[in-house]
Design a protein around this motif. Structure first.
Motif, PDB file in Angstrom:
ATOM      1  N   LEU A 266     -20.150  27.243  -1.218  1.00 41.32           N
ATOM      2  CA  LEU A 266     -18.729  27.084  -0.899  1.00 41.32           C
ATOM      3  C   LEU A 266     -18.743  26.948   0.523  1.00 41.32           C
ATOM      4  N   HIS A 269     -19.106  23.567   1.686  1.00 41.10           N
ATOM      5  CA  HIS A 269     -18.444  22.560   1.012  1.00 41.10           C
ATOM      6  C   HIS A 269     -17.288  21.742   2.253  1.00 41.10           C
ATOM      7  N   VAL A 272     -13.785  23.598   2.162  1.00 37.25           N
ATOM      8  CA  VAL A 272     -13.470  24.914   2.349  1.00 37.25           C
ATOM      9  C   VAL A 272     -13.493  25.344   3.581  1.00 37.25           C
ATOM     10  N   VAL A 275     -15.323  31.424   3.929  1.00 37.27           N
ATOM     11  CA  VAL A 275     -15.872  32.106   2.724  1.00 37.27           C
ATOM     12  C   VAL A 275     -15.987  33.516   3.327  1.00 37.27           C
ATOM     13  N   LEU A 375     -15.857  23.613 -10.093  1.00 32.27           N
ATOM     14  CA  LEU A 375     -15.270  23.435  -8.618  1.00 32.27           C
ATOM     15  C   LEU A 375     -15.015  22.020  -8.029  1.00 32.27           C
TER      16      LEU A 375
END
Length: 388
Positions: A266, A269, A272, A275, A375
């Motif tokens: 993530l 990504h 995103v 995190v 996801l």
């Protein structure tokens, strides 16, 4: 069996069993009675007094896992939190807590404490100065939650224990997100460990329970109030919880491993923004987490790009369940703004850095390739929707 140096898997599997003396079964028998004899008995048992055979046995397991002398189990995590705090806080007393708290705990404090004449202060950060400056002459308790829900901030337990002991203050921790597998706060001098046993201890999204572990002296104080408030647990649920805890270490270690992989994926990504996971080197508390934790938990949070609609993203998921609660063997996800922290005002959520785009992700034991595929498909679907 000498229980002093046995391993954690052995504790989960064997400590706190009820011996089946009649049939020699391999698992604890379940005693469902709500009424017990009181004449010519060693113990006068009553479910509301937390002393039925199954209740007593499970408390031994929880106490040993948390390296404590005694334990109590409750009907929910909030029953454990509220009973424990009220057992040590009375009219005119003061408690210090971190600003970032589970929404239920935060709401309990701000909605209920004034009715009891209990004062409270929230530490705005996580340093020694942040906590110390909030301590007053009438401070009786410091309550912390680490990792925090939902931003996974880590509080220095050794520091909290030190500043509290210097002043004769009782320390409490909500250890739910870590579980005893990943963190044993007693090693750092924390007095009382509290859990929503619904989560990693139960681990299958089918049990509602709470747990407390502490010294016999502290447990007696909690019990004196608990027996009056009536937050006990049914023996059938106690039995289910004992069964579930036998596999807790195996489950939690698998979730730890998966969550770390998911956090790294993530973090790279493009959709995103951020995190929150203490296992990432970029996390502000990574070094502290390495010092006081045995694993980084199966929990993480992340913020999706503001161009994406959170509701659409959650609906686009097929395997990962948009669902309340956490720590089951299945992966679940939710929006804290709409669920765990919905009781907070928009201003309070902003103060805790809980944005509308924040998602709390409880990583399960599925293959990470399948979690990633779910996801990614959702990201792609919602991204295309926004371009239309």
């Amino acid at each position: 069996m000498k229980s002093k140096n046995i391993g954690i898997n052995t504790i989960c599997t064997h400590i706190g069993e009820v011996e089946d003396k009649q049939f020699k079964g391999a698992v604890s028998p379940l005693y469902m009675s709500s009424s017990y004899a009181y004449e010519d008995v060693d113990v006068k048992r009553y479910p509301r007094y937390f002393n039925t055979p199954n209740q007593e046995a499970l408390c031994k397991k929880i106490a040993m896992l948390e390296k404590s002398e005694a334990g109590l189990i409750f009907g929910s995590g909030m029953a454990a939190v509220s009973t424990t705090m009220l057992a040590f806080l009375h009219k005119g007393d003061h408690v210090v807590l971190p600003q970032t708290l589970y929404g239920g705990t935060y709401n309990f404090v701000v909605e209920e404490f004034h009715k009891f004449g209990i004062e409270y202060s929230f530490a705005e950060g996580f340093s020694e100065a942040d906590f110390s400056e909030k301590i007053q002459k009438n401070t009786k308790v410091i309550f912390v939650e680490t990792p925090s829900n939902p931003l996974m901030r880590i509080t220095d337990l050794e520091m909290i224990s030190r500043i509290a002991k210097q002043r004769g203050i009782v320390t409490m921790i909500d250890n739910t997100f870590a579980s005893p597998v990943n963190q044993t706060p007693a090693d750092f001098g924390i007095d009382i460990m509290i859990h929503s046993a619904t989560k990693y201890m139960g681990g299958h999204s089918d049990i509602l329970a709470g747990a407390v572990a502490a010294s016999e002296e502290h447990i007696k104080i909690i019990w004196n109030l608990a027996k009056n408030l009536g937050g006990s647990l049914s023996d059938y649920t106690v039995w289910l919880l004992e069964r579930s805890m036998k596999t807790m270490v195996l489950r939690v270690k698998a979730q730890n491993m998966n969550a770390k992989k998911m956090a790294k994926w993530l973090d790279k990504h493009p959709l995103v923004e951020k995190v929150y996971y203490p296992g990432l080197k970029s996390h502000p508390d990574h070094e502290l987490a390495k010092k006081q934790m045995n694993g980084y938990t199966g929990m993480l949070s992340f913020e999706i790009n503001e161009s994406l609609n959170v509701g659409d993203f959650l609906k686009a998921l097929k395997m990962i369940k948009p669902s309340m609660s956490l720590a089951g063997v299945e992966s679940t996800i939710l929006s804290p703004a709409k669920t765990s922290h919905a009781l907070l005002s928009a201003e309070e959520r902003k103060r805790q850095n809980i944005s509308d785009g924040l998602l709390r992700f409880s990583v399960g034991i599925e293959e990470t390739e399948d979690i990633i595929a779910d996801l990614e498909e959702a990201f792609q679907k919602v991204s295309k929707m926004e371009k239309i």
